[in-house]
Design a protein around this motif. Sequence first.
Motif, PDB file in Angstrom:
ATOM      1  N   ASP A 157      36.114  30.670  25.882  1.00  0.00           N
ATOM      2  CA  ASP A 157      34.887  31.367  26.704  1.00  0.00           C
ATOM      3  C   ASP A 157      34.610  30.827  28.082  1.00  0.00           C
ATOM      4  O   ASP A 157      33.990  29.599  28.058  1.00  0.00           O
ATOM      5  CB  ASP A 157      33.805  31.550  25.808  1.00  0.00           C
ATOM      6  N   THR A 159      33.281  32.500  30.752  1.00  0.00           N
ATOM      7  CA  THR A 159      32.344  33.240  31.401  1.00  0.00           C
ATOM      8  C   THR A 159      31.386  32.467  32.037  1.00  0.00           C
ATOM      9  O   THR A 159      30.937  31.404  31.654  1.00  0.00           O
ATOM     10  CB  THR A 159      31.899  34.416  30.427  1.00  0.00           C
ATOM     11  N   HIS A 161      27.777  31.607  33.073  1.00  0.00           N
ATOM     12  CA  HIS A 161      26.227  31.675  32.588  1.00  0.00           C
ATOM     13  C   HIS A 161      25.313  31.356  33.947  1.00  0.00           C
ATOM     14  O   HIS A 161      25.189  30.176  34.141  1.00  0.00           O
ATOM     15  CB  HIS A 161      26.126  31.007  31.284  1.00  0.00           C
ATOM     16  N   THR A 340      37.371  45.114  29.120  1.00  0.00           N
ATOM     17  CA  THR A 340      36.770  43.759  29.079  1.00  0.00           C
ATOM     18  C   THR A 340      36.026  43.197  30.408  1.00  0.00           C
ATOM     19  O   THR A 340      35.087  42.572  30.288  1.00  0.00           O
ATOM     20  CB  THR A 340      37.538  42.664  28.484  1.00  0.00           C
ATOM     21  N   ASP A 344      32.234  42.547  30.203  1.00  0.00           N
ATOM     22  CA  ASP A 344      31.561  41.171  30.246  1.00  0.00           C
ATOM     23  C   ASP A 344      30.923  40.923  31.779  1.00  0.00           C
ATOM     24  O   ASP A 344      29.970  40.105  31.995  1.00  0.00           O
ATOM     25  CB  ASP A 344      32.668  40.314  30.092  1.00  0.00           C
TER      26      ASP A 344
END
Length: 465
Positions: A157, A159, A161, A340, A344
Amino acid sequence: MKRLCICEICSCGRHRCPHRPTALYGKPNVTCVLTEYTEKYPAYGRYNPPQSLKPKPVNHGDRGRMDGTTTFKTDFIPYVVTRRPGKQQAEYKPKPGDIDLGTTYKQDYSLYEVQPFAPSRPSERVRTTGHKMDTVPTYKEDFRQWEMCKRELKKPDLTYHPPDAKFHGHTTFQDDFLSRGLAPRESFKPSSIPKMSDTPFDGVTSNQQCYVSHPLEARWVKDPEPYKPSSQPLQDLTTNRRDYQGLPGQLPQSYKPNPGKVTSDVPFQSSTEFKERFQQWPVALPRLHKSLQYVSPTEHMDMSTTSGSVYVQHNIQPFISAKPFNRPTKSSAPFQVCTTMRDDYQPWEVKRQAMIKKPEEMQRATGRMDHLTTFKAHFTPHELQPNVSFKPAHAPLRADAPLESGTVYSTEFTPKRISVCPASYDSLPGFVFEDSDDRGHRFYRKLPSKDLNKMAAGMAVAVVS
């Protein structure tokens, strides 16, 4: 005694014999002075010099009235000219009887009855049934569609944040750097204020102190010599008048005819041979060919062809293809447009960071600018005094000694006696004319000393008398 030519007697180089280069075959026994061609050239008895065919320039006077006839007029004989008869074409006459259209091919060729060729290949059997054909292949029959689930991604992961704290925007340089402030440096440049002296200015130079002026003597001036005219008369006789003596001769006679205008009282004949012999022929206008007018046919036109009349139509069943039709693969489920990336990724509101500027430490002036410089402010004008010139006056230097006007040419020049060229006289003194050759050379024989004394005594007696 040796004979001399004028070319050899002349001492000034301006007198020459009149050379005539046209006497190549005259007097072969006399030797030529200028060239050895006539002596060394072998003479041939059979060959004579070529004679000139050029007519002599004889002036022909008027022989009477000019006849205007030419050789064309005298030799030309007029003939009666008739038109050439044209070739007449024979009239076409068709031959009687019928035309025999028989050929050797028709005579020699005999017809035979020919049967059509029976093929030995068996005829194709078409097996047809009344049942409907099932076009489902074995692949579709055996293949079963399985329900497939979505595979889980093994990718870590990564991604983004966003942090929960507020972004302050400071860098490590801004955090670690401490501003000490700007301290003005001390200037070591000397001041540009002029230093005035209390003592008066001393403008005396070493040239003014050490220079001693000496008195100049007056320059000697030579008195101009008065003009003294010569007591001898002026000799205005030039070498051209003295050497040139015109020889008596006759002027060349002109053979040019008198420019008289040839006129005639006969009226001018404007008739020409073309006007007299020309016969006017009648000319007809060219005949124009008229195109025939189109006339449409009145009978009915037969539009039938051999193919349309002979062709027999047969009832044949069209060919049916055994290939199955392509069925479009369509699904009733709605199309999923979510990816996706769309699921996301969430866009964040980003603002542009402002430029970081340091506060200005020097404050700008707000008043009006004064264009007064330091030079204008501290400069003190002084009254200038012109320097006294110690240059001597521009006076000419004169001396009492007389001018030496003698030159090297006047001291070393030796006058020489001017001799007169003996070839300039009409009758050469001391020479007797003998003869002249065909080349134009005039030969003289020098007189002995006794004859010269007698000739001089005779001339003196003639002058005294």
